[in-house]
Design a protein around this motif. Structure first.
Motif, PDB file in Angstrom:
ATOM      1  N   TRP A  19       0.915  -1.070  -0.006  1.00 56.55           N
ATOM      2  CA  TRP A  19      -0.035   0.088  -0.011  1.00 56.55           C
ATOM      3  C   TRP A  19       0.988   1.269   0.048  1.00 56.55           C
ATOM      4  N   ARG A  22       1.661   2.188  -3.467  1.00 58.41           N
ATOM      5  CA  ARG A  22       0.511   2.941  -4.212  1.00 58.41           C
ATOM      6  C   ARG A  22       0.343   4.417  -3.693  1.00 58.41           C
ATOM      7  N   ASP A  23       0.721   4.908  -2.561  1.00 52.25           N
ATOM      8  CA  ASP A  23       0.578   6.204  -2.245  1.00 52.25           C
ATOM      9  C   ASP A  23       1.639   6.912  -2.789  1.00 52.25           C
ATOM     10  N   ALA A 288      -0.981  -0.777   7.363  1.00 53.81           N
ATOM     11  CA  ALA A 288      -2.166  -0.770   6.454  1.00 53.81           C
ATOM     12  C   ALA A 288      -2.958   0.584   6.389  1.00 53.81           C
ATOM     13  N   PRO A 289      -3.399   0.903   5.272  1.00 52.85           N
ATOM     14  CA  PRO A 289      -3.933   2.509   5.040  1.00 52.85           C
ATOM     15  C   PRO A 289      -4.774   2.800   6.349  1.00 52.85           C
TER      16      PRO A 289
END
Length: 301
Positions: A19, A22-23, A288-289
């Motif tokens: 994640w 992807r940020d 985790a996001p």
């Protein structure tokens, strides 16, 4: 008051950093890591193979890349620490968070550290010991060690989980005599980290550390080998060098962090979050996001 803690090499796994990649802010740091490191770690983190990822030469850069990606995400959201600490190689990430080193310097140093440690030919072993106080483990490792076959307490992870490190033969003697221990788990590592068997890498590591551009920290740092907060750059540099062969005093570190309102485990790991829980310290993992929402709620209380 908020503390940032950074995980170490033992937390690598295939898929780590997903994640964060992807940020926008996290992804930029991970791409920068692949530009600067001797070998890109992005593909290894995403797809493995695990046997290659856990090798010291790749594991230390990989975990550092994820740590600094998570740090970039936090900084973009406006979070700044009041105190920092890192577990083993995570100490490099902590120094970056404290402003001692920039991101590029951190990646270059972890590349050197990983190369030096993985190149050592004198191998050893490590094991996690559960159910004995550190004082008793210290007695047993002294009895098990022999000339040319060192064995030491390498890491004090929690009051109930100590890691011993050193000669394979000495570790076998330790295991045979530690009949009162609840559990001994051999660790899947390539060498005896935080033990005298790392001595062959110290001179080159010291030279690399002393040559790296560093500044006094903006916030207190808790070095592994002392477990005491400091803002003295000379102390931080000496401790970073000593850490290669010295003990990780994480229990003492966690107790120093007990005065913060909460901690953030800055990286793709929950290992330190669990350890801090044993000392009653509230911690949220960046694995985790959803952690950003959790952190916002904790900061509001």
């Amino acid at each position: 008051m908020i503390g940032f803690v950074f995980p170490g090499q033992g937390t690598v796994r295939v898929g780590m950093g997903g994640w964060l990649r992807r940020d926008p802010d996290g992804g930029a740091v991970l791409r920068r890591a692949d530009e600067l490191l001797p070998e890109p770690v992005g593909p290894l983190c995403a797809r493995g193979p695990l046997a290659r990822l856990v090798d010291t030469a790749h594991a230390q850069p990989a975990v550092t890349a994820c740590n600094l990606a998570a740090l970039a995400v936090l900084r973009a959201k406006g979070y700044r620490p009041d105190i920092v600490a890192g577990h083993s190689v995570g100490e490099l990430s902590a120094l970056c968070a404290a402003g001692v080193m920039d991101v590029d310097t951190t990646f270059r140093l972890v590349g050197v550290r990983a190369r030096l440690m993985s190149a050592l030919t004198e191998t050893g072993a490590m094991a996690s010991v559960m159910g004995l106080p550190v004082e008793r483990v210290e007695q047993l490792v002294q009895q098990a060690a022999a000339p040319g076959e060192p064995l030491v307490v390498g890491l004090e992870n929690t009051a109930d989980q100590i890691v011993v490190s050193g000669s394979t033969a000495a570790l076998e003697r330790f295991t045979a005599m530690a009949d009162e221990v609840r559990k001994i788990v051999p660790l899947k590592v390539s060498n005896a980290f935080h033990s005298p068997l790392m001595a062959g890498a110290v001179d080159d590591w010291a030279a690399a550390v002393r040559d790296a551009p560093m500044r006094p920290p903006e916030v207190p740092v808790i070095p592994n080998v002392t477990g005491e907060p400091t803002t003295e750059l000379d102390t931080i540099v000496d401790a970073l060098i000593e850490q290669l062969t010295g003990r990780v005093r994480w229990v003492r570190t966690m107790r120093e962090l007990s005065g913060v309102d909460h901690c953030v485990e800055v990286g793709d790991s929950k290992a330190l979050t669990g350890m801090l829980r044993t000392e009653g310290v509230r911690c949220v993992s960046m694995s985790a996001p959803a952690s950003l929402r959790t952190l916002a709620g904790m900061a509001a209380t």
